[in-house]
Write a protein that holds these residues in place. Structure first.
Motif, PDB file in Angstrom:
ATOM      1  N   GLU A 268       0.734  -1.104   0.113  1.00 33.09           N
ATOM      2  CA  GLU A 268      -0.227  -0.133  -0.052  1.00 33.09           C
ATOM      3  C   GLU A 268       0.794   1.436  -0.123  1.00 33.09           C
ATOM      4  N   LYS A 269       1.863   1.273   0.730  1.00 35.73           N
ATOM      5  CA  LYS A 269       2.917   2.429   0.858  1.00 35.73           C
ATOM      6  C   LYS A 269       3.311   2.819  -0.455  1.00 35.73           C
ATOM      7  N   GLY A 270       3.872   1.828  -1.294  1.00 36.20           N
ATOM      8  CA  GLY A 270       4.616   2.319  -2.689  1.00 36.20           C
ATOM      9  C   GLY A 270       5.690   3.242  -2.221  1.00 36.20           C
ATOM     10  N   CYS A 271       6.663   2.766  -1.847  1.00 36.99           N
ATOM     11  CA  CYS A 271       7.755   3.701  -1.221  1.00 36.99           C
ATOM     12  C   CYS A 271       8.365   4.442  -2.009  1.00 36.99           C
ATOM     13  N   LYS A 272       7.494   5.518  -2.954  1.00 36.97           N
ATOM     14  CA  LYS A 272       8.097   6.464  -3.942  1.00 36.97           C
ATOM     15  C   LYS A 272       7.489   8.069  -3.437  1.00 36.97           C
ATOM     16  N   TRP A 273       8.363   8.797  -3.684  1.00 41.91           N
ATOM     17  CA  TRP A 273       7.779  10.163  -3.807  1.00 41.91           C
ATOM     18  C   TRP A 273       7.808  10.782  -5.281  1.00 41.91           C
ATOM     19  N   GLN A 274       6.710  11.427  -5.237  1.00 42.54           N
ATOM     20  CA  GLN A 274       6.874  12.295  -6.675  1.00 42.54           C
ATOM     21  C   GLN A 274       7.917  13.236  -6.861  1.00 42.54           C
ATOM     22  N   MET A 275       8.306  13.278  -8.016  1.00 40.71           N
ATOM     23  CA  MET A 275       9.579  14.529  -7.973  1.00 40.71           C
ATOM     24  C   MET A 275       9.195  15.602  -7.794  1.00 40.71           C
ATOM     25  N   GLN A 276       8.066  16.119  -7.685  1.00 40.11           N
ATOM     26  CA  GLN A 276       7.835  17.298  -6.852  1.00 40.11           C
ATOM     27  C   GLN A 276       8.130  17.484  -5.755  1.00 40.11           C
ATOM     28  N   GLN A 277       7.975  16.638  -5.022  1.00 43.11           N
ATOM     29  CA  GLN A 277       7.964  16.499  -3.574  1.00 43.11           C
ATOM     30  C   GLN A 277       9.405  16.441  -3.168  1.00 43.11           C
ATOM     31  N   LEU A 278      10.152  15.671  -3.839  1.00 43.79           N
ATOM     32  CA  LEU A 278      11.537  15.483  -3.643  1.00 43.79           C
ATOM     33  C   LEU A 278      12.100  16.871  -3.817  1.00 43.79           C
ATOM     34  N   ARG A 279      11.669  17.538  -4.871  1.00 49.91           N
ATOM     35  CA  ARG A 279      12.194  18.915  -5.027  1.00 49.91           C
ATOM     36  C   ARG A 279      12.013  19.814  -4.065  1.00 49.91           C
ATOM     37  N   ARG A 280      10.959  19.758  -3.609  1.00 50.10           N
ATOM     38  CA  ARG A 280      10.384  20.731  -2.831  1.00 50.10           C
ATOM     39  C   ARG A 280      11.075  20.426  -1.352  1.00 50.10           C
ATOM     40  N   LEU A 282      14.033  19.235  -0.872  1.00 46.47           N
ATOM     41  CA  LEU A 282      15.518  19.406  -1.190  1.00 46.47           C
ATOM     42  C   LEU A 282      15.634  21.003  -0.845  1.00 46.47           C
ATOM     43  N   THR A 283      14.713  21.679  -1.661  1.00 50.08           N
ATOM     44  CA  THR A 283      14.603  23.210  -1.680  1.00 50.08           C
ATOM     45  C   THR A 283      14.642  23.507  -0.093  1.00 50.08           C
ATOM     46  N   ALA A 284      13.622  23.021   0.561  1.00 49.62           N
ATOM     47  CA  ALA A 284      13.295  23.479   1.998  1.00 49.62           C
ATOM     48  C   ALA A 284      14.518  23.284   2.905  1.00 49.62           C
ATOM     49  N   LYS A 285      15.423  22.153   2.308  1.00 53.38           N
ATOM     50  CA  LYS A 285      16.433  22.155   3.355  1.00 53.38           C
ATOM     51  C   LYS A 285      17.699  22.670   2.974  1.00 53.38           C
ATOM     52  N   HIS A 286      17.807  23.035   1.546  1.00 53.29           N
ATOM     53  CA  HIS A 286      19.253  23.437   1.087  1.00 53.29           C
ATOM     54  C   HIS A 286      19.116  24.687   0.409  1.00 53.29           C
ATOM     55  N   GLY A 287      18.009  25.221  -0.065  1.00 50.02           N
ATOM     56  CA  GLY A 287      17.628  26.765  -0.450  1.00 50.02           C
ATOM     57  C   GLY A 287      17.369  26.349  -2.017  1.00 50.02           C
TER      58      GLY A 287
ATOM     59  N   THR B 254       9.798  28.355  -0.048  1.00 52.29           N
ATOM     60  CA  THR B 254      10.258  26.917   0.410  1.00 52.29           C
ATOM     61  C   THR B 254      11.643  26.855   1.148  1.00 52.29           C
ATOM     62  N   GLY B 255      12.429  27.708   0.166  1.00 58.36           N
ATOM     63  CA  GLY B 255      13.887  27.745   0.778  1.00 58.36           C
ATOM     64  C   GLY B 255      14.159  28.501   2.114  1.00 58.36           C
ATOM     65  N   LEU B 256      13.145  29.067   2.404  1.00 61.54           N
ATOM     66  CA  LEU B 256      13.654  30.116   3.550  1.00 61.54           C
ATOM     67  C   LEU B 256      12.536  29.590   4.681  1.00 61.54           C
ATOM     68  N   PHE B 392       9.436  17.653   6.803  1.00 57.42           N
ATOM     69  CA  PHE B 392       9.928  18.250   5.918  1.00 57.42           C
ATOM     70  C   PHE B 392      10.945  19.492   5.940  1.00 57.42           C
ATOM     71  N   LEU B 393      10.810  20.029   7.044  1.00 59.62           N
ATOM     72  CA  LEU B 393      11.787  21.306   7.278  1.00 59.62           C
ATOM     73  C   LEU B 393      12.870  21.071   8.220  1.00 59.62           C
ATOM     74  N   TYR B 394      12.863  20.257   9.167  1.00 58.51           N
ATOM     75  CA  TYR B 394      13.763  20.016  10.037  1.00 58.51           C
ATOM     76  C   TYR B 394      14.154  18.598  10.070  1.00 58.51           C
TER      77      TYR B 394
END
Lengths: 437, 540
Positions: A268-280, A282-287, B254-256, B392-394
């Motif tokens: 049921e889980k289907g251990c995948k993330w959509q690319m959009q989710q991954l991109r978001r 990574l953006t939240a973490k690295h800018g 998102t980045g901030l 997602f953020l931390y």
């Protein structure tokens, strides 16, 4: 194949299109659904004449050379696609390409080709491999059969003795083994393997390793015309990453097929993330900036890998090919090319996956354009963005201001918003034979 | 009647009291002492010069942020004679209802103990402690048998409690009328209507740009997005809590976002915070609580099954297991008096840290070795979804924990406790109903007729502040505004806006089940346009 009278002469801007397309399809999954539901497309029987063939590579190998195809006919593989998709041939082509780049454009440019881990083809390069192996003791290597998929036959090792046994068995048993599959007969007598430096510091999300599956559509190699699909996904390993347990195949291989059999896989889980989710994420973490650079580096992988086989692949206007690229990120956010698949799985693991693959195939067919609805000047069709058209493609439309400007952005949106339905409504005319809505 | 001046002094005194002895306090003192060596500090104007120095080096800003944070969680000032619990919740019947609800939960927990024969708390044998320490980062790998555990309560049980609230001052002499059965919530609290909301949320108006609308793919970034990001970077550089909060009203890039939220919540990751988390972690290793099984079950049932949150399973345990032992959380909102009666088990008196904080008349189960632990918040079904979006953020558990804890103490606790606060779940439910009744009366009437009370459907969204119902990026845009406006009101407004959006389909349905089906999937909704249209584009 005889000409039938059902092609329509469109106006001078458009190619000749067909209002009725006869197709063959050897897959029993999403592809068949898309073909069934396409207006004006009709499935043909076994020996019937066809205009379009979504075939598997086996059929291609047996029939392509004996088929005469009229100009309008389309088939979903290039004759010798394995130059890109067989691990040993890809390595050979990439290495040769890199040498060419270094010779023609210098070292700095050649470094941009260093996106595949150190790889050796066995058994031919065994000695080279051993040299390198001894230079970096304690590091981990991964052994992969060149022709198999879905994670079969892959194993990791750290000591040479782990492969001594294997070496004896594989190299000696070549000629006498008659139970090989068709795929393997294509190779020289020995079943080739590649041994590759294992990336020991993959980028982890909360301890889990993942790789990226990206879809690239190539409609021509000479000149090179390639499209990048906005959707894709990140495939997670089910368990936490650790180098301690090399034997735990399930941790290291992120292939969905392998994960499906892992003890803790929850279908049921289907251990995948959509690319959009991954991109978001990574953006939240690295800018934003860091992530944009990362995706530029990923674009670079696609383009250069295709360029490396450009002159080797037999270009044929009848052929197009939808590739599934597997990309791995390391902790420094450097992307690595793991593999290119000529027959990426189009079977869906759940409803969302089905919709994504359905759209992917549908947009592929829009671009192949049997119906002659496109002008050929489009930079975007549905979820596909034209990434390379005998040269880089930019988002900004060319004009005097942009000439020579360094501020042009590539026309790629991997992991971006995919509002394909809206775009298609604006772009495409109705199907031939359909009333205008 | 207190005048403003003395009210202010009381507030100041309270805040000073709270900040005394904190890490910030000692740092400020240290900085002030050390700067005395500096040439610009002159003896004759020492006070002014030290102040100037602290301002220039950003220490004043840190103090400002800390004070700002205290203001957020300070209960509204009441009569000087009033006990603390009265200022936290002025309405007596609400206090009583909450107290009895808490009693019910504890009773339910106790009976689960008895039924299953599992102790409420149990000290772990040394071997088990070692094992847990070694797999602290991969607790998700376990598959314990949780089949016999049930959640202590689910949101719908809580809704029943709210429906049965009674205001003793309310005149029921009219008997049952159409008006009295117009909605589910039987009490009257002051909730804001659309004209008032328009005034309160001007940054969401049609003439104001924001993220979630004006950063859409088709809008050139020069029009708003680029400038907004530039301002956001500046806010982060300035490390200004208040500015970050104001900024967040138009959405966080998102980045901030991670940095901005940490600023708004004043998460400084001081040694105090780290030590506190380590202490809680030690408590988890040391003893096992019945509540832990409920946490496991909740995570497995909700977050682990979610397409996106399953990756965070391990860190969710790390946060929630610690949280259930964090009794300091209770002090912020608990209506029990400051030193609640403690109970001791089986004659093990004097073990201060292992005493039970129960109302004394709740039956207790004798526990192994007579050690029971203080219980913090008891989770309900879906509780882990408060934490999941934050993953997602931390990344680091300690920071994630601090952020979650602060969000819980400011907002989330109001969603599952009974109070008259305008951000409390009771007010939100009432506001939701009122908004629908006034602006979509036909829809409300229709749904009532087919026995599909809107609140029964919307309640679960509101209790979770929409976590798990909206797609993550949309949820974060909503939570941006919750932080920005320091209020959960928009949760109620959004719930009404969702009904408004799907009104056409809802008018066609003829049963509760079909109404639920129309509203089952919110994952494609865009939050900001919905809110904007509901508040600013509707004809009043």
């Amino acid at each position: 194949m005889s000409k039938t009278g059902n092609h329509i002469k469109a106006d001078s801007n458009h190619r000749e299109g067909r209002s009725c397309v006869r197709y063959k399809c050897s897959l029993m999954n999403t592809v068949l659904d898309v073909l069934h539901q396409r207006p004006g497309w009709v499935e043909v029987k076994e020996d019937g004449e066809w205009d379009f063939n979504w075939c598997d590579v086996g059929w291609l190998r047996e029939n392509f050379d004996h088929s005469y195809m009229e100009e309008h006919v389309r088939i979903c593989h290039f004759r010798n696609h394995y130059e890109l998709t067989r691990k040993n041939l890809m390595v050979k082509n990439l290495k040769r390409y890199r040498k060419t780049v270094e010779r023609e454009a210098g070292r700095l440019e050649a470094v941009k080709c260093d996106f595949f881990p150190l790889t050796f083809v066995l058994p031919s390069e065994y000695h080279l491999f051993v040299e390198d192996f001894k230079r970096s003791p304690g590091s981990t290597w991964i052994m992969k059969p060149v022709a198999r998929s879905q994670g079969k036959g892959i194993f990791l090792f750290r000591k040479l003795k782990d492969i001594m046994e294997w070496k004896k068995v594989k190299i000696c048993s070549s000629n006498t083994d008659c139970t090989r599959s068709d795929e393997q007969r294509d190779e020289a007598q020995v079943e080739s393997y590649v041994v590759q430096s294992y990336i020991e510091n993959p980028y982890l999300i909360h301890g889990r390793k993942f790789d990226l599956r990206v879809y690239i559509l190539v409609t021509s190699y000479l000149p090179l015309k390639a499209w990048l699909y906005r959707d894709g996904f990140a495939r997670f390993s089910n368990t936490r990453f650790s180098l301690r347990t090399i034997d735990d195949q399930y941790v290291h291989l992120t292939n969905v097929a392998v994960q499906k059999t892992a003890p803790v896989y929850n279908p049921e889980k289907g251990c995948k993330w959509q690319m959009q989710q991954l991109r978001r994420y990574l953006t939240a973490k690295h800018g934003t900036y860091v992530v944009e650079e990362l995706f530029k580096d990923i674009d670079n992988i696609f383009i250069r890998s295709l360029q490396s086989v450009q002159k080797v692949i037999i270009n044929d206007k009848h052929c197009f090919e939808l590739y599934g690229y597997d990309i791995l990120l390391d902790q420094d956010l450097k992307p690595w090319l793991i593999e290119v698949n000529a027959s990426p799985s189009l079977t869906a693991s759940n409803q969302d996956d089905y919709e994504m693959k359905y759209s992917l195939i549908e947009d592929t067919l829009h671009i192949v354009d049997m119906e002659g609805r496109l002008t050929g000047k489009e930079k975007r069709v549905g979820g596909f963005d034209l990434m390379w058209n005998d040269g880089p493609v930019f988002r900004e439309n060319a004009g005097l201001e942009t000439l020579g400007s360094p501020f042009q952005t590539a026309n790629t949106h991997l992991g971006g918003v995919n509002d394909r339905k809206k775009q298609l409504r604006q772009l495409l005319k109705p199907f031939p034979g359909q009333k205008k809505v | 009647m207190m005048n403003e001046g003395s009210e202010l002094s009381v507030t100041i005194a309270q805040i000073v009291q709270r900040l005394k002895g904190t890490h910030l306090h000692s740092q400020l003192e240290k900085q002030a002492k050390e700067c005395l060596h500096r040439p610009e500090i002159r003896l004759e104007s020492i006070k002014e010069d030290v102040r100037k120095f602290l301002r220039a080096t950003g220490w004043e800003r840190k103090l400002q942020n800390a004070v700002y944070r205290e203001l957020h969680i300070l209960p509204p000032s009441g009569h000087p004679e009033a006990p603390l619990e009265h200022t936290k919740e002025p309405l007596a019947y609400m206090r009583k209802a909450q107290a009895s609800w808490e009693k019910r939960i504890l009773k339910s927990l106790n009976s689960m103990c008895t039924e299953l024969g599992v102790p409420l708390a149990r000290k772990r044998p040394v071997l088990e402690q070692k094992e847990l320490t070694s797999k602290w980062n991969e607790m998700g790998a376990d598959e314990p048998d949780l089949s016999k555990f049930r959640p202590v309560y689910a949101p719908k049980d809580f809704l029943e409690v709210l429906i049965n609230l009674k205001n003793p001052n309310h005149d029921h002499s009219d008997g049952l009328t159409a008006r009295s059965h117009w909605g589910l919530i039987p009490i009257s609290l002051s909730v804001r209507d659309v004209p008032q909301l328009r005034e309160a949320y001007p940054e969401l108006s049609l003439s104001c740009s924001q993220l979630g609308i004006d950063d859409h793919a088709h809008v050139p970034p020069d029009l708003f997005e680029s400038e907004h990001i530039r301002i956001g970077k500046k806010v982060v550089d300035e490390q200004d809590s208040a500015a970050a909060q104001q900024y967040s009203r138009q959405g966080s890039p998102t980045g901030l976002r991670a940095q901005l939220w940490a600023l708004i919540l004043n998460i400084t990751n001081d040694p105090e915070d780290v030590a506190h988390y380590e202490q809680l972690k030690a408590a988890v290793i040391h003893h096992d609580l019945l509540v832990d099984n409920l946490i496991y079950k909740d995570v497995k049932l909700t977050a682990s099954n979610d397409d996106y949150y399953f990756v965070f399973e391990d860190v969710l345990y790390q946060v929630l297991l610690c949280f259930s032992r964090d009794t300091a959380v209770l002090e912020h909102f608990s209506y029990n008096s400051a030193t609640p009666p403690k109970s001791y088990i089986q004659g093990k008196t004097g073990e201060e840290e292992f005493a039970v904080v129960y109302p004394p008349n709740v039956p207790l189960l004798p526990c192994q070795m007579g050690i029971v632990c203080r219980l913090g918040v008891i989770p309900f079904h879906g509780f882990s979804m408060y934490v999941a979006p934050l993953c997602f953020l931390y990344n680091e558990p300690c920071k994630l924990y601090s952020v979650f804890r602060e969000m819980y103490v400011r907002y989330f606790f109001r969603l599952h406790s009974i109070s008259s606060s305008p951000s409390g779940i009771v007010s939100l439910c009432l506001q939701f109903e009122r908004l629908l009744q006034i602006h979509l009366p036909q829809l409300f009437f229709h749904l009532q007729e087919i026995m599909a009370q809107p609140l029964r459907i919307a309640f679960k969204w509101m209790v979770r502040a929409f976590s798990g119902y909206l797609s993550t990026d949309q949820l974060l845009l909503l939570w941006d505004r919750i932080l920005g406006y320091d209020s959960l009101e928009l949760v109620a407004v959004l719930a009404a806006a969702v009904f408004a959006f799907r009104a056409e389909n809802l008018m066609e349905v003829t049963s509760l089940a079909s109404a639920e089906a129309v509203l089952a999937d919110l994952s494609t909704l865009k939050v900001m346009p919905l809110l904007q249209i509901f508040l600013f584009a509707n004809v009043i």
